[in-house]
Design a protein around this motif. Sequence first.
Motif, mmCIF file in Angstrom:
data_model
loop_
_atom_site.group_PDB
_atom_site.id
_atom_site.type_symbol
_atom_site.label_atom_id
_atom_site.label_comp_id
_atom_site.label_asym_id
_atom_site.label_seq_id
_atom_site.Cartn_x
_atom_site.Cartn_y
_atom_site.Cartn_z
ATOM 1 N N SER A 36 0.802 -1.220 0.000
ATOM 2 C CA SER A 36 0.000 0.000 0.000
ATOM 3 C C SER A 36 0.830 1.262 0.000
ATOM 4 C CB SER A 36 -0.857 -0.005 1.250
ATOM 5 O OG SER A 36 -0.023 -0.299 2.375
ATOM 6 N N ASP A 192 -10.774 -8.457 14.689
ATOM 7 C CA ASP A 192 -10.641 -7.966 13.310
ATOM 8 C C ASP A 192 -10.851 -9.163 12.376
ATOM 9 O OD1 ASP A 192 -9.486 -7.268 10.799
ATOM 10 O OD2 ASP A 192 -8.100 -5.863 11.736
ATOM 11 N N LYS A 230 -6.807 -2.154 -0.188
ATOM 12 C CA LYS A 230 -6.551 -3.564 -0.479
ATOM 13 C C LYS A 230 -6.955 -3.930 -1.904
ATOM 14 C CE LYS A 230 -5.835 -5.111 4.143
ATOM 15 N NZ LYS A 230 -6.268 -5.792 5.340
HETATM 16 N N1 PMM Z 1 -3.892 -5.333 7.161
HETATM 17 C C1 PMM Z 1 -2.585 -5.193 6.869
HETATM 18 C C2 PMM Z 1 -1.635 -5.077 7.900
HETATM 19 N N2 PMM Z 1 -2.019 -5.084 9.188
HETATM 20 N N3 PMM Z 1 -3.722 -5.197 10.807
HETATM 21 C C3 PMM Z 1 -5.011 -5.338 11.113
HETATM 22 N N4 PMM Z 1 -5.393 -5.337 12.409
HETATM 23 N N5 PMM Z 1 -5.963 -5.487 10.155
HETATM 24 C C4 PMM Z 1 -5.657 -5.504 8.839
HETATM 25 O O1 PMM Z 1 -6.581 -5.678 8.009
HETATM 26 C C5 PMM Z 1 -4.286 -5.353 8.459
HETATM 27 C C6 PMM Z 1 -3.332 -5.210 9.507
HETATM 28 C C7 PMM Z 1 -2.183 -5.163 5.436
HETATM 29 O O2 PMM Z 1 -1.115 -4.374 5.106
HETATM 30 P P1 PMM Z 1 -1.048 -2.741 5.129
HETATM 31 O O3 PMM Z 1 -0.353 -2.383 6.389
HETATM 32 O O4 PMM Z 1 -0.254 -2.318 3.967
HETATM 33 O O5 PMM Z 1 -2.458 -2.240 5.107
#
Ligand code: PMM
Length: 288
Positions: A36, A192, A230
Amino acid sequence: MFYTSIVIAVDPSDTNPHPARTLVMGVVNVTPNSFSDGGMWADPEVAIRHARDLVAQGADIIDVGGESTRPGAARTFEDEELHRVLPVVKALASDGVTVSVDTMRSSVAEAVVEAGARIVNDVSGGKADPEILNVVAGTGVDYVLMHWRGQSATMQGLIHYEDVVADVISEISQQVDAAQTAGIERERIIVDPGIGFSKTTEQNWQLIDAADVFQKEFKDLRVVWGVSRKRFLGELLADNGQDRPALERDAGTMALSTYFALHHAWCVRTHEVRANRDAMETIARVLA
Ligand code: PMM
């Protein structure tokens, strides 16, 4: 730039699952390879500046990550993860910011809590390194427990569900039980559904469609949703058959934040903060 229109202040340490406004968790990935924002904030000094900008824009919590969880990503070494996140955690904690750290490692969790983090965001929900549950229990910080089935290298193969909504709820409930058995108080647990982790695009949409079911099932717990930028949004918003690039998915993200707020989510996790915070304020006014 500093903004002053903070309308409804909420306390991120309040364990009420349904505060007056859905909180905004701003994401700062101190990584070279996140899908991202990979590489944008890889230097800790730059990451600290960016985090302070997000706080000025209205982030209630800053989530600092030192290991990419994008599908297929290789694991980061523990030393490297610590080296990335510790200076950022220390600087933000000394500013008085509520800091969450995105880690699956008990050793990293222990070090960042010592450095001032108030939330451990474990995308594996205690499955990658079960010792993390004891560390969190011992420190009394809050714990984000996400639905997870396996590491990035394998997770996109682990997508077989009888019924994705029922199965995710049941697997999270088992993880919550394990966390409570380790001594983490139930009110310290934030759940989550793990959008994008071991889920197909269709399964992501099924879970999102079932936000009301999920929120009702865990009504005594705080719920956080992470959909920001996403891939399923890139697919939905494709231009001429080309997925929309990650940095151009913020309007779609904000639309979903609004939807989660209408379902009384506790928090949304997002890379873009200003518009998401505005949306949360607006919905809070509608629901007031
Ligand atoms: N998604 C990502 C990373 N950490 N933590 C939580 N609690 N929930 C999520 O959906 C989640 C996460 C995916 O990577 P990103 O940091 O680039 O968004």
